[in-house]
Scaffold this motif. Structure first.
Motif, PDB file in Angstrom:
ATOM      1  N   ILE A 130       0.875  -1.177   0.000  1.00  0.00           N
ATOM      2  CA  ILE A 130       0.000   0.000   0.000  1.00  0.00           C
ATOM      3  C   ILE A 130       0.907   1.220   0.000  1.00  0.00           C
ATOM      4  O   ILE A 130       1.659   1.450   0.955  1.00  0.00           O
ATOM      5  CB  ILE A 130      -0.915   0.012   1.235  1.00  0.00           C
ATOM      6  CG1 ILE A 130      -1.762  -1.266   1.279  1.00  0.00           C
ATOM      7  CG2 ILE A 130      -1.818   1.252   1.231  1.00  0.00           C
ATOM      8  CD1 ILE A 130      -2.521  -1.455   2.588  1.00  0.00           C
ATOM      9  N   ALA A 132       1.580   5.547  -1.345  1.00  0.00           N
ATOM     10  CA  ALA A 132       0.881   6.816  -1.572  1.00  0.00           C
ATOM     11  C   ALA A 132       1.864   7.875  -2.045  1.00  0.00           C
ATOM     12  O   ALA A 132       3.090   7.727  -1.919  1.00  0.00           O
ATOM     13  CB  ALA A 132       0.206   7.276  -0.280  1.00  0.00           C
ATOM     14  N   GLN A 157      -7.186   6.353  -6.485  1.00  0.00           N
ATOM     15  CA  GLN A 157      -6.228   5.241  -6.535  1.00  0.00           C
ATOM     16  C   GLN A 157      -5.979   4.890  -7.987  1.00  0.00           C
ATOM     17  O   GLN A 157      -6.912   4.614  -8.750  1.00  0.00           O
ATOM     18  CB  GLN A 157      -6.740   3.996  -5.806  1.00  0.00           C
ATOM     19  CG  GLN A 157      -5.712   2.842  -5.857  1.00  0.00           C
ATOM     20  CD  GLN A 157      -6.303   1.479  -5.592  1.00  0.00           C
ATOM     21  OE1 GLN A 157      -7.213   1.343  -4.788  1.00  0.00           O
ATOM     22  NE2 GLN A 157      -5.787   0.454  -6.263  1.00  0.00           N
ATOM     23  N   THR A 159      -4.760   2.465 -11.022  1.00  0.00           N
ATOM     24  CA  THR A 159      -4.688   1.029 -11.317  1.00  0.00           C
ATOM     25  C   THR A 159      -4.192   0.838 -12.748  1.00  0.00           C
ATOM     26  O   THR A 159      -4.300   1.748 -13.574  1.00  0.00           O
ATOM     27  CB  THR A 159      -6.063   0.342 -11.179  1.00  0.00           C
ATOM     28  OG1 THR A 159      -6.858   0.653 -12.338  1.00  0.00           O
ATOM     29  CG2 THR A 159      -6.790   0.779  -9.918  1.00  0.00           C
ATOM     30  N   GLY A 170      -8.000  -2.635  -4.342  1.00  0.00           N
ATOM     31  CA  GLY A 170      -8.592  -1.393  -3.864  1.00  0.00           C
ATOM     32  C   GLY A 170     -10.025  -1.574  -3.407  1.00  0.00           C
ATOM     33  O   GLY A 170     -10.448  -1.019  -2.383  1.00  0.00           O
ATOM     34  N   PHE A 183     -11.345   5.167  -8.515  1.00  0.00           N
ATOM     35  CA  PHE A 183     -10.296   4.433  -9.226  1.00  0.00           C
ATOM     36  C   PHE A 183     -10.000   5.127 -10.548  1.00  0.00           C
ATOM     37  O   PHE A 183     -10.910   5.517 -11.278  1.00  0.00           O
ATOM     38  CB  PHE A 183     -10.739   2.992  -9.490  1.00  0.00           C
ATOM     39  CG  PHE A 183     -10.927   2.186  -8.242  1.00  0.00           C
ATOM     40  CD1 PHE A 183      -9.840   1.718  -7.524  1.00  0.00           C
ATOM     41  CD2 PHE A 183     -12.205   1.903  -7.766  1.00  0.00           C
ATOM     42  CE1 PHE A 183     -10.001   0.982  -6.366  1.00  0.00           C
ATOM     43  CE2 PHE A 183     -12.387   1.172  -6.612  1.00  0.00           C
ATOM     44  CZ  PHE A 183     -11.283   0.707  -5.899  1.00  0.00           C
ATOM     45  N   LEU A 203      -3.059   7.231  -4.295  1.00  0.00           N
ATOM     46  CA  LEU A 203      -2.739   5.907  -3.778  1.00  0.00           C
ATOM     47  C   LEU A 203      -2.477   4.921  -4.898  1.00  0.00           C
ATOM     48  O   LEU A 203      -2.952   5.094  -6.021  1.00  0.00           O
ATOM     49  CB  LEU A 203      -3.910   5.350  -2.950  1.00  0.00           C
ATOM     50  CG  LEU A 203      -4.353   6.058  -1.684  1.00  0.00           C
ATOM     51  CD1 LEU A 203      -5.635   5.410  -1.181  1.00  0.00           C
ATOM     52  CD2 LEU A 203      -3.264   5.977  -0.625  1.00  0.00           C
ATOM     53  N   MET A 204      -1.758   3.861  -4.553  1.00  0.00           N
ATOM     54  CA  MET A 204      -1.685   2.664  -5.380  1.00  0.00           C
ATOM     55  C   MET A 204      -1.520   1.457  -4.453  1.00  0.00           C
ATOM     56  O   MET A 204      -1.008   1.597  -3.333  1.00  0.00           O
ATOM     57  CB  MET A 204      -0.520   2.719  -6.378  1.00  0.00           C
ATOM     58  CG  MET A 204      -0.747   3.647  -7.563  1.00  0.00           C
ATOM     59  SD  MET A 204       0.612   3.595  -8.779  1.00  0.00           S
ATOM     60  CE  MET A 204       0.414   1.926  -9.443  1.00  0.00           C
TER      61      MET A 204
END
Length: 328
Positions: A130, A132, A157, A159, A170, A183, A203-204
């Motif tokens: 996780i 960021a 996030q 993707t 996620g 997403f 985020l990823m």
């Protein structure tokens, strides 16, 4: 009467020949090259792992082990090719969590992921991290979850695309934490990571291979590894259990299957070749260089893969379907 007896003798001889031929063919296996069918493009992680393992299996089997890439529909075309192949051990499916689990919840498949295949061996796995953008206010995972709850629908996030492991991870994260965020699908992990480094997304949930170089360069921050134990490539990164999200375990794994009905001695021969490969120090190092972890020997058996595969389907299909995740 004599003619009838002659017919019976001929039929008996034919029956004996067939029954004798089956074990003999399994005993002589392999007598020609074995093909590992990779349902993804050459150069990707699954392809690389197949080539590393296949090269070493060649020595164990005494026959060439070829890699064939048959792409399309998230891997389902290549997997379908194996499902329709002769159950003789010469066409082997190389697959992963996406091709042999997620696809069953995303696509309408012309084959059954459990009923139409025999498990051979689990090859490797890689827990996800996780991560960021560097400017994310939260300093640890508990603070991140609290910040996400305080800022619903304001976070993004990245993707590599809809229906990918990162996307499903996620959705799993949202379900486990009661958070909401958007997403952003990209055409691959590379562009998504570039935007995370640039602070364009927040985020990823990504592999250590992709993420750790940026973490160590100070370009992004890491909160936890989605595994029950710390990983050798980053022992300083806490597990989700340690960081405040127990049970959020997500490993992207690779494995081998053959068509249903493949003789048990053939499956056992393939499994023995895989286990020999995974015990080779050179293979282990090459897999480690790919960011892969190797399952323990008791996790490498056909029975272990069969049980694990079934459990993964039971775990992930409801999550994917509840999130209404569709392919691109």
């Amino acid at each position: 009467m004599i003619a009838k007896r002659a017919i019976l003798l001929v039929l008996g001889a034919i029956g004996f020949g067939i029954s004798a031929a089956a074990p003999a063919s399994a005993q002589d296996y392999p007598s020609h090259p074995v093909t590992l069918m990779v349902p993804f493009a050459a150069g990707g992680p699954t392809d690389a792992i197949a080539r590393i393992i296949g090269e070493r299996m060649r020595a164990a089997l005494g026959q060439p082990v070829l890699v064939e890439n048959v792409t399309g529909a998230g891997g389902s075309i290549g997997v379908g090719r194996v499902a329709r192949a002769a159950p003789d051990g010469y066409t082997v499916s190389v697959g992963n969590l996406s091709s042999h689990v997620f696809n069953g919840a995303i696509y309408t498949l012309p084959y059954d992921l459990l009923a139409d295949f025999e498990p051979v061996a689990l090859l490797s796995f890689q827990p996800l991290l996780i991560v960021a953008r560097q400017g994310m206010p939260a300093g640890n995972l508990k603070e991140l979850i609290a910040w996400l709850k305080a800022n619903p629908d304001k976070v993004t996030q990245g993707t590599p695309g809809a229906g990918t492991a990162a996307h499903i991870a996620g959705a799993f994260f949202q379900r486990e934490t009661g958070t909401r965020f958007a997403f952003v699908p990209y055409r691959g992990t590379g562009p998504a990571m570039q935007d995370l480094v640039a602070g364009q997304i927040d985020l990823m949930i990504d592999t250590p291979t992709n993420s750790l170089p940026h973490v160590r360069a100070g370009a992004i921050k890491v909160y936890a590894v989605a595994a029950p134990s710390r990983i050798p490539s980053a022992p300083e990164v806490p597990t989700v259990d340690e960081a405040g999200l127990p049970g959020f375990h997500f490993s992207f794994w690779q494995a081998l299957w053959v068509p249903k009905g493949t003789p048990k001695p053939v499956v056992e021969r393939l499994n023995a070749a895989v286990m020999e490969a995974l015990a080779d120090p050179a293979v282990r190092q090459r897999l480690a260089d790919q960011g892969q972890e190797i399952p323990t020997r008791d996790q490498q058996t056909p029975q272990a893969l069969g049980a694990y595969h079934k459990a993964e389907i039971e775990k992930w299909w409801p999550i994917v379907k509840a999130a209404n995740i569709k392919a691109d």
